[in-house]
Design a protein around this motif. Structure first.
Motif, PDB file in Angstrom:
ATOM      1  N   PHE A 151      -7.539  -3.712  -8.649  1.00 37.12           N
ATOM      2  CA  PHE A 151      -7.233  -4.944  -7.929  1.00 37.12           C
ATOM      3  C   PHE A 151      -5.781  -4.906  -7.491  1.00 37.12           C
ATOM      4  N   VAL A 152      -5.528  -5.059  -6.195  1.00 39.19           N
ATOM      5  CA  VAL A 152      -4.165  -5.025  -5.688  1.00 39.19           C
ATOM      6  C   VAL A 152      -3.918  -6.297  -4.890  1.00 39.19           C
ATOM      7  N   LEU A 167       2.612   5.328  -0.618  1.00 39.34           N
ATOM      8  CA  LEU A 167       2.705   5.686  -2.029  1.00 39.34           C
ATOM      9  C   LEU A 167       2.417   4.499  -2.943  1.00 39.34           C
ATOM     10  N   ASP A 168       2.311   3.297  -2.362  1.00 39.95           N
ATOM     11  CA  ASP A 168       2.058   2.107  -3.180  1.00 39.95           C
ATOM     12  C   ASP A 168       0.585   1.991  -3.525  1.00 39.95           C
ATOM     13  N   GLN A 169       0.335   1.199  -4.583  1.00 40.02           N
ATOM     14  CA  GLN A 169      -1.055   0.922  -4.941  1.00 40.02           C
ATOM     15  C   GLN A 169      -1.745   0.185  -3.801  1.00 40.02           C
ATOM     16  N   SER A 170      -2.998   0.518  -3.591  1.00 41.08           N
ATOM     17  CA  SER A 170      -3.692  -0.136  -2.501  1.00 41.08           C
ATOM     18  C   SER A 170      -5.197  -0.010  -2.684  1.00 41.08           C
ATOM     19  N   SER A 171      -5.897  -0.815  -1.925  1.00 41.26           N
ATOM     20  CA  SER A 171      -7.349  -0.681  -1.868  1.00 41.26           C
ATOM     21  C   SER A 171      -7.695  -0.101  -0.507  1.00 41.26           C
ATOM     22  N   ALA A 172      -8.973  -0.072  -0.178  1.00 44.74           N
ATOM     23  CA  ALA A 172      -9.385   0.383   1.145  1.00 44.74           C
ATOM     24  C   ALA A 172     -10.568  -0.476   1.566  1.00 44.74           C
ATOM     25  N   LEU A 173     -10.837  -0.529   2.869  1.00 47.78           N
ATOM     26  CA  LEU A 173     -11.892  -1.435   3.352  1.00 47.78           C
ATOM     27  C   LEU A 173     -13.237  -1.230   2.646  1.00 47.78           C
ATOM     28  N   PRO A 174     -13.765   0.000   2.617  1.00 50.10           N
ATOM     29  CA  PRO A 174     -15.070   0.149   1.957  1.00 50.10           C
ATOM     30  C   PRO A 174     -15.008  -0.169   0.463  1.00 50.10           C
ATOM     31  N   VAL A 175     -13.865   0.125  -0.157  1.00 47.54           N
ATOM     32  CA  VAL A 175     -13.739  -0.178  -1.579  1.00 47.54           C
ATOM     33  C   VAL A 175     -13.683  -1.686  -1.790  1.00 47.54           C
TER      34      VAL A 175
END
Lengths: 450, 274, 459
Positions: A386-387, A395-403
């Motif tokens: 969860f971000v 380099l930062d924490q992130s999610s992605a659209l499908p995720v």
């Protein structure tokens, strides 16, 4: 003999004729099965899109309260904002300003909303908690931000648009069964009554939910959860893919198609690339987890790692597609270039490559679209964390659209998040369709200019 | 059949002059035109094709001779956008009549193609294919007999009798083409259409096929499209010359080659156009 | 900042070198009156390569080994008397704290005096190291520039040398694909072997119970790691998918390639191919909210107990995903069967369906089998649909209407949120991955070989 052959011929014609109706029936059945197969496939495309559209489109509007909120000084006890002129040094002013903001954070902004709701419905007999469930948890934050930006609002009354809570939205849209008994409803009877009354009065209206595009994911305030973080994460990953996969892929395709000698080794590369294209995507996730994260200690959940994994995954696609478009350039052009004294490299880079540009472009977009929709490998490198922030760098924490779609479909507030998930799917599909449309547009343009 | 058996190799044969009108014509074309989309490929062709003899269509490439040949068993139906106007009759039945069944028609009018096209099956299965789909054989033995007879008629049996169950694609080009002829014969057609059957073959294989055509003449009506005027002269009794989609001239082969009425025919025969 | 300095320096050097090579070659040509072998552009690039390759090499080495050197330095900065009192793990921790302070990120809690001291030393060391490397790169770059400039003569085969470098670069790029495969095989093997130090391979490959008890410590070998239930689930779901997708996909391909009017084909084919472009997570969601409830409702009306998330749901939706895959591959292959075979059969009076069933399909069979194998490989490697729709129940069951689990689902479950790979609970994912990789590899290579032979046959 003539008579015999005559009668044999008649017998044969008789036999052919006898079989005809059966054979034509077989033909019709076979053809019918073919049409049925097409119909099934098309019906499935249709059902899928209809499902996603019918579930997802309503999520783009959300129950929004338009309340006359008074920035009551009895509630906002933080005092006036500090002025720069009152302080000797910038540091002192900074400290005072921070103290003021901290004081603002401690204020019960929800009380303002409660007052506004009671003002709208003077006859209302309700607990504060009933009213609080009406609006999104971030609504207080919205008021705080407004006041912080403009302290002159003190004691003024302003019509403010505040997002209704997810439960309110469910109730008004009917995504929860309205006939369920109180015990199984998400909202109390009082809150439901207020919601219905406001909806009838126009205090609550279904407004376009811009925040889906501007907000990040939120756990505490589901109604204001958005896709911005995941979108930027995906964007970074696609950047990595385009920057790495396209040059490397095109270069390998050029090498294999134009320079490589035909021997065991290049045969091996060929088999290897074809096989890589069919390796399950999750295996690339395992590779990323073991090599990029565990061995090279790259940051977990970061788009850079996701981008690298997706690069390796799309590389074979781009190589194969580029090679096939290189193969389509006619040998006569190559011979003409070589015949004029161009070197092999010049022939490739000056004559062959420009002609394959549309093909390379298509290959790129096919690869990017494939990478954009990929989920499984990203789960293995921690992109399902969860971000709450929009990632500032790859380099930062992130999610992605499908995720994000994966995370939302698993949310406990099913009634609300089913629609939200479908909306996210629509955004993802929309992006993919746009990508493909751009590809087709550019390709026709380039081909016309040729 | 016995009449032709004693004949010398067709390579050394001179032009023969049997009267084509000795046989009545059951196959007749009347004002046939063919259109591919907007383009007209064939203009008002009318011709009678005599029974149990060989008719040859000659002319430069693109002259419409193959198009016309394909009209006779309606193979043009399989081409998208092709349209046929006019009338072709077999025993006074119009082949383009609505009630006519193409399947039945093609069982009566067989076809051999330019390039040998055996199916990727065994030699036996290749020949048995037609009888099987049409249900011509009463029993397995019956089917075997049909296959053997057809291979014999096509002059291939002796060469392949030991390997009937090996793939037909393993044969040489000339053998493959004879296999295709056997395959067409096995259905028991009355007419056999041949679309440049020797164009993909070497001279020796060509000679064998030409000899075969001459033998088959006693039982079948044969129509052959050919590029080679020598071939037409060698095997046919009637010749028709096509040019630019039009039938320029038709008549007994000998007359066409020795005494053409039209200047264009003469130009073609003497090699001035082509 | 650092990377900016490096990039700027490289760019300046590059421009300088190119310009030098370009102008020098022209000057040389003019003064000697001879024709240049290669055009000035190539001389420019040639000099630029001379400059950039050594400079980049030095900086690459620094990027590769610099962190390790810094680590060693930081470790050496911990006073010996303090280091003696620390466990190895605490030393590693102290080193990372020192590095964090030095980089200015800050740490949790107040830094101890020795940490602050070491961090100061480290940051100074890093600064000097960086400056030395930059300087070295610059000096070597300039040295190479001067050397290369001196070597420019009209007869210099600059173009050939530049082209050789380009070819090498292209070769290196195609090496990436090989490296990927090597990386996959190596990482799967290494971690799987580590897993097999915990669990006997026989227990893994032939065990019929899957129950990896999650211990909070993440270590310890308790639990059962039997592959069979997962493999069975995978096979069951893939079989259901193929049973649905093969008839529909193949018949659609047959209709489109043999019957359909070109105009119909041009509309329908892309429409079906849309299915191929949809991300699998979308299929998973579709299975979860639409197909699952639909099947379960259907079961209820006929008196059958069908669970909403089951092997059947996952298999069916996976089948939908595979339809376009099968139909476009089969379509390609059917269209490669020569028209002459079709004509031959039709000319004998066969109907179209007889021609297709008895001539075209047998001729295309090897290619179609290859396509099916590729589809199977895809089905067993598919993850998101089964994660969402198969019910995640790793029990050996034979009823397709019950929940099940697959190899891919279990990989996700065992590895998500865990990156330490300390115990068998997470390492098993690599053993499963290896199994999956080997299975798909066999299928892919077989399929690709078959399809390749088929293509050669009709080329």
């Amino acid at each position: 003999m003539s008579d015999m052959s005559q009668s044999a011929a008649l017998d044969r014609r008789e036999r052919v004729r006898n079989g005809l109706s059966r054979r034509h029936r077989g033909e019709a059945i076979f053809r019918g099965i073919g049409i049925a197969a097409i119909a099934i496939a098309l019906a499935l495309v249709g059902t899928l899109f209809w499902q996603v559209l019918s579930k997802g489109l309503p999520a783009f509007t959300q129950a929004t309260l338009h309340l006359d909120v008074t920035f009551d000084e009895d509630v906002i006890t933080a005092g006036p904002a500090p002025l720069r002129s009152d302080y000797a040094s910038a540091a002192q002013y900074e400290a005072a300003f921070l103290d003021w903001r901290r004081a603002l954070a401690g204020i019960n902004w929800a009380a303002l909303i409660e007052q506004a709701v009671r003002a709208e419905m003077p006859e209302l007999d309700a607990e504060a908690s009933d009213i609080r469930r009406l609006v999104d948890n971030n609504a207080g934050l919205t008021l705080r931000q407004m006041y912080q930006d403009d302290p002159a609002l003190l004691n003024q009354t302003l019509n403010v648009a505040l997002l209704g809570s997810a439960d309110t939205d469910n109730w008004l849209k009917g995504t929860i069964d309205r006939s369920l008994p109180d015990a199984r409803q998400q909202l109390s009877a009082v809150t439901r009554a207020i919601a219905d009354r406001f909806a009838a009065d126009g205090v609550i209206s279904m407004d376009f939910a811009w925040h889906i595009f501007t907000n990040t994911d939120s756990r505490t305030a589901p109604a204001s959860a958005g896709l911005a973080g995941a979108f930027v994460g995906s964007l970074y990953m696609m950047l990595v893919v385009v920057v790495l996969a396209v040059p490397i892929g095109v270069a390998s395709a050029i090498y294999l198609e134009e320079f490589a000698p035909k021997n065991r080794f290049t045969d091996l590369i060929e088999v290897n690339i074809n096989n890589l294209a069919a390796v399950p995507s999750i295996v690339f996730g395992l590779l990323g987890a073991a090599v990029f994260i565990n061995y090279f200690r790259l940051p977990i959940s970061a788009p850079i790692v996701g981008g690298l994994v997706l690069t390796l995954m799309t590389l074979p696609t781009i190589i194969i597609a580029t090679r096939s478009s290189l193969r389509q350039v006619s040998p006569s052009l190559r011979q003409a270039a070589l015949g004029l004294g161009a070197s092999r490299t010049q022939m490739v880079f000056h004559h062959v490559l420009p002609l394959t540009l549309p093909g390379i472009l298509t290959a790129t977009i096919i690869g990017v679209a494939q990478a954009l929709g990929e989920t499984a490998p990203l789960l293995l490198i921690g992109m399902n964390a969860f971000v709450a922030n929009i990632p500032g760098t790859p380099l930062d924490q992130s999610s992605a659209l499908p995720v994000q779609i994966y995370l939302w479909q698993g949310n406990e507030n099913r009634n609300f998040f089913e629609a939200r998930t479908s909306a996210a799917i629509l955004v993802l599909l929309g992006l993919m369709i746009t990508l493909n449309a751009i590809a087709i547009f550019l390709r026709t343009r380039l081909e016309r200019n040729k | 059949m016995s009449a032709t058996e004693t004949q010398a190799s067709p390579v050394h044969q001179t032009v023969r002059t049997p009267d084509p009108n000795a046989h009545p014509a059951r196959l007749k074309a009347d004002a046939v035109s063919v259109f591919y989309g907007e383009k007209q490929a064939l203009f008002d062709v009318s011709i009678d094709l005599p029974e149990k003899s060989v008719s040859a269509f000659i002319g430069p490439s693109g002259c419409g001779k193959s198009t016309f040949l394909r009209c006779i068993n309606r193979m043009n139906d399989t081409i998208e956008g092709a349209r046929v106007a006019g009338k072709i009759t077999l025993d006074d039945h119009n082949l383009y009549d609505q009630s006519l069944d193409v399947v039945e028609l093609r069982a009566r009018i067989g076809m051999v193609f330019q390039k040998p096209n055996p199916f990727p099956k065994s030699i036996f299965e290749n020949v048995a294919y037609g009888p099987k789909i049409h249900g011509l054989a009463r029993s397995k033995a019956d089917l075997e007999e049909i296959v053997i007879t057809s291979l014999q008629k096509a002059g291939l049996f002796e060469e392949v009798k030991d390997r009937l169950h090996q793939p037909g694609t393993g044969l040489s080009g000339g053998q493959q083409q004879r296999l295709c002829i056997a395959r067409a014969i096995a259905v028991g057609p009355e007419v056999i259409l041949m679309d440049e059957p020797c164009s993909a073959l070497d001279p020796i294989a060509t000679a064998i096929i030409e000899e075969l055509i001459d033998e088959l003449r006693s039982n079948y009506t044969i129509i052959i499209v050919t590029h080679s005027m020598q071939q037409a002269a060698r095997v046919s009794q009637k010749t028709a010359f096509f040019h630019l989609g039009k039938l320029i001239e038709e008549g007994p082969t000998e007359e066409i080659f020795t005494n053409p009425r039209e200047k264009r025919t003469q130009d073609y025969i003497t090699g001035r156009i082509g | 900042m650092n990377s900016f300095v490096i990039a700027a320096m490289l760019l300046v050097l590059l421009g300088l070198a190119y310009q030098t090579g370009w102008s020098r070659s022209r000057a040389v040509a003019q003064s000697s009156g001879q024709r240049l072998h290669s055009r000035p552009i190539y001389h420019g690039v040639w000099v630029a390569l001379w400059v950039v390759i050594p400079a980049a090499l030095i900086m690459g080495l620094w990027a590769l080994f610099g962190p390790g050197v810094a680590d060693q330095f930081a470790r050496s900065q911990i006073p010996a008397e303090i280091a003696a009192g620390l466990e190895p793990g605490q030393i590693v921790n102290a080193v990372s704290r020192i590095k964090a302070i030095a980089s200015g990120f800050g740490i949790i809690g107040e830094p101890q005096p020795f940490e602050a001291e070491a961090a100061r030393a480290l940051s100074q060391f890093q600064l000097y190291g960086f400056l030395i490397v930059i300087l070295a790169a610059a000096i070597i770059g300039i040295g190479a520039l001067l050397y290369a400039r001196g070597r420019i003569v009209p007869g210099l085969r600059a173009r050939n040398q530049v082209e050789r470098v380009i070819t090498l670069l292209l070769l290196a790029c195609s090496g990436v694909a090989i490296l990927t495969t090597v990386g996959i095989v190596a990482s799967l093997l290494v971690e799987a072997i580590r897993f097999f130090t915990f669990i006997n391979p026989l227990d893994f490959f032939f065990g019929t119970v899957w129950n990896p008890r999650f211990s909070t410590t993440g270590t310890g070998a308790e639990g059962d790691y039997g592959l069979i239930p997962l493999l069975w689930g995978t096979i069951m779901v893939a079989t259901i998918a193929m049973l649905f997708a093969v008839p529909v996909g193949l018949m659609a391909a047959i209709y489109l390639s043999q019957y359909a009017h070109p105009r119909v084909r041009n509309v329908v084919k892309p429409l079906i191919e849309i299915l191929a472009g949809i991300p699998t997570i979308v299929y998973g969601f579709f299975a979860l909210v639409t197909v699952g409830p639909f099947l379960s409702g259907l079961g209820a009306t006929v008196g059958l107990d069908i669970r909403a998330t089951s092997a059947a749901t996952a298999g069916l939706v996976m089948g939908i995903m595979i339809i376009p895959f099968i139909s476009s591959l089969s379509d390609d292959i059917l269209r490669q069967v020569p028209q002459s075979l079709r004509d031959g059969s039709l000319g004998l009076g066969a109907t179209q369906s007889e021609t297709i069933r008895r001539v075209i399909l047998p001729a295309a069979l090897p290619g179609i089998v290859g396509a099916f194998l590729l589809a199977v490989s895809r089905a067993i490697g598919e993850t998101m649909i089964v994660v969402l729709a198969a019910g995640n129940s790793p029990v050996l069951r034979f009823n397709p209407f019950e929940p099940t689990s697959t190899v891919t689902v279990t990989i996700v479950n065992q590895l998500t949120g865990d990156s330490d790979f300390a115990g068998p609970q997470s390492l098993v994912a690599f053993a499963l991955g290896l199994t999956l990789f080997v299975l798909t590899l066999i299928l892919n290579v077989a399929a690709l070989t078959i399809v390749r032979r088929f293509r050669e046959q009709y080329d």
